[in-house]
Design an enzyme around this catalytic site. Structure first.
Site, PDB file in Angstrom:
ATOM      1  N   LYS A  92      -2.389   0.545  -3.157  1.00  0.00           N
ATOM      2  CA  LYS A  92      -2.476  -0.876  -2.767  1.00  0.00           C
ATOM      3  C   LYS A  92      -1.238  -1.331  -2.010  1.00  0.00           C
ATOM      4  O   LYS A  92      -1.313  -2.174  -1.138  1.00  0.00           O
ATOM      5  CB  LYS A  92      -2.601  -1.729  -4.030  1.00  0.00           C
ATOM      6  CG  LYS A  92      -3.992  -1.858  -4.531  1.00  0.00           C
ATOM      7  CD  LYS A  92      -4.148  -3.197  -5.269  1.00  0.00           C
ATOM      8  CE  LYS A  92      -5.555  -3.350  -5.778  1.00  0.00           C
ATOM      9  NZ  LYS A  92      -5.884  -2.344  -6.800  1.00  0.00           N
ATOM     10  N   ARG A  93      -0.109  -0.795  -2.411  1.00  0.00           N
ATOM     11  CA  ARG A  93       1.152  -1.160  -1.788  1.00  0.00           C
ATOM     12  C   ARG A  93       1.105  -1.011  -0.260  1.00  0.00           C
ATOM     13  O   ARG A  93       1.801  -1.694   0.469  1.00  0.00           O
ATOM     14  CB  ARG A  93       2.220  -0.201  -2.326  1.00  0.00           C
ATOM     15  CG  ARG A  93       3.470  -0.837  -2.797  1.00  0.00           C
ATOM     16  CD  ARG A  93       4.227   0.040  -3.789  1.00  0.00           C
ATOM     17  NE  ARG A  93       4.078   1.469  -3.617  1.00  0.00           N
ATOM     18  CZ  ARG A  93       4.793   2.211  -2.780  1.00  0.00           C
ATOM     19  NH1 ARG A  93       5.677   1.651  -1.991  1.00  0.00           N
ATOM     20  NH2 ARG A  93       4.613   3.516  -2.726  1.00  0.00           N
TER      21      ARG A  93
END
Ligand code: GLU
Length: 490
Positions: free
Chosen positions: A262-263
């Site tokens: 997700k980062r």
């Protein structure tokens, strides 16, 4: 034997980039070999599996154009999904009787055993391993219980899981289609839980039974599963099954070298759809995450992908997800797409932009004029909206171009001059405006830039004369007139 392969997602979240890449590679492998492609839902994680995830997975695959021959049908009914195919059911939780049967067989043959250890027992083993600075491994304390000891535990009402007896020495060799032979030392392996205390099988076991029963010949999956393969292979052999051929795809990293997460931005496939990527871009881009042709071809039609794909082109090293390349590729696909396809794909974005009732022909031409520039389908409304409503004047463009010395005169004179141009077509506009430049002793830039900003609000856009033709005389003249007030220097 005919080739059969499958994608077997666990419905514990959306279909993310890694899963979609696996699905695509399985699909390409199947289509290349004219094999059956099975979609099997591995929903044995009773806590994390959800119906929404199943739905998201089916829709993501459908959006990507990855059709399957066997598995759940796309549309959900209240009671769940209908299925197609002769080897179903394709949801593992509908297949528990099969797993139970094989678990029993393994226990009866002394190849698996009930384990009465509780979560606390296991936790204590883990803590001990930690304090002794070694890797945790179940200590096999239930492996050699006598029949009486088992009976005694059962008499106490103790619940049990079932563990598979891994060989205690030797090695298990996985002959991987991408990595070649990978050797695993059996001494370091676990006696894997194959059935939880709830009676539900674990993923590793159900996966083996299903691949066998569904006559899967090739398993293509992410490399996080390589480490499950020795146990699975031993289970195949304990049951007397021939294992399928395995191929483990390389990991996907973000641009910073860490595992993609997700980062790094959007992770679910449908987020990419919602951002304005075309499914054909995603297919092409994902195909290059861990696979390449000898000549490093970048853009492929779907037919080419199917024709050229093979495990020999798959790499062992991690692939890197590069957003800039993805965006570039989407721009390429948009540029070479037919206008009809773009209109169809950009529909949700155009609807959201509420351009009002637009003439489809004008919209098509506007999209055609602008498609060079769009990188995302979601760029399209912003690029074409000035054809349908008053421009949103970019203050920088106004300052730089309309407030430049002499621009006011150009705009004023053009409003009068263009009124007389007939026909108001690209070609005749070009001739007329070039002549206007000559006759009034102006450089083309002194004229072209102000017209563009006056009618579109921007310094960049499609070809000037085509844009004027599409806007039409009345709109062009009206905008030139009203833009005169913007030319006034503060
Ligand atoms: N259900 C597993 C997962 O979603 C895939 C297992 C496999 O492909 O063998 O990661």
């Amino acid at each position: 034997m005919s080739v059969r392969t499958r994608f077997a997602p666990s419905p514990t979240g959306f279909l993310h980039i890694g899963g979609a890449r696996t699905a695509l590679f399985c699909w390409l492998f199947a289509r290349h070999h004219k094999a059956a492609f099975i979609l099997r839902i591995e929903d044995t994680d009773e806590v994390r599996s959800t119906r929404e995830s199943v739905d998201a997975i089916l829709h993501s695959m459908n959006w990507l154009g990855l059709d399957w021959d066997e598995g759940p049908l796309l549309t959900k009914r209240d009671e769940g999904w209908d299925e197609k195919g002769s080897h179903g059911p394709y949801f593992q939780m509908k297949r528990t009787e099969h797993y139970k049967r094989y678990v029993k067989q393994l226990i009866d043959e002394g190849k698996a055993y009930p384990c009465y250890c509780t979560a606390e027992d296991i936790d204590a083993m883990r803590k001990l391993a930690e304090s002794e600075k070694r890797n945790y491994r179940y200590d096999r304390r239930c492996r050699n219980l006598t029949a009486d000891e088992r009976k005694a535990r059962e008499a106490q009402g103790k619940k049990f899981s079932v563990r598979f007896k891994m060989p205690e020495d030797g090695e298990t060799v996985v002959d991987d289609g991408i990595r070649g032979q990978v050797h695993f030392d059996n001494k370091l392996r676990q006696d894997l839980v194959i059935q939880k205390t709830s009676g539900v099988p674990t993923y590793n076991f159900a996966n083996v039974i299903d691949d066998h029963m569904m006559e899967v010949t090739h398993v293509v999956r992410g490399d996080e599963h390589l480490n499950n393969t020795p146990e699975q292979q031993q289970i195949y052999s304990a049951l007397g099954f021939t294992p399928p051929k395995f191929a483990h795809l390389s990991m996907i990293l973000g641009p910073d070298g860490a595992k993609l997460s997700k980062r790094h931005g959007a992770t679910s496939v449908l987020e990419y759809r919602d951002q304005g990527f075309l499914p054909e871009t995603m297919r092409n881009y994902l195909a290059l995450l861990g696979w390449s042709t000898p000549e490093s071809q970048q853009l492929f039609t779907q037919e080419e992908l199917v024709a050229k794909f093979g495990l020999e082109g798959c790499q062992k090293n991690p692939a890197t997800f590069d957003n800039a390349k993805l965006l570039w590729m989407n721009g390429e696909y948009i540029r070479t797409s037919t206008v009809d396809r773009l209109l169809e794909q950009a529909k949700p974005f155009l609807e959201k932009a509420e351009l009002g009732s637009v003439d489809r022909k004008v919209l098509s031409t506007a999209v055609k004029l602008e498609q060079e520039k769009a990188k995302l389908l979601s760029d399209i409304p912003g690029l074409v909206e000035f054809f349908f409503r008053e421009p949103n004047y970019d203050p920088k463009a106004v300052d730089k171009v309309l407030k430049a010395p002499g621009a006011d005169k150009v705009v004023e004179e053009l409003a009068v001059f263009l009124e007389k141009v007939e026909p108001f077509t690209e070609k005749s506009l070009e001739d007329a405006i070039r002549k206007f430049c000559e006759d009034t002793g102006r450089k083309t830039g002194q004229v072209f830039h102000p017209i563009r900003v006056a009618v579109s609000g921007k310094t960049t856009g499609p070809t000037l004369f085509g844009m004027l033709e599409l806007l039409g005389k009345a709109t062009v003249v009206a905008r030139l007139k009203s833009a005169q007030k913007l030319c006034v220097q503060a």
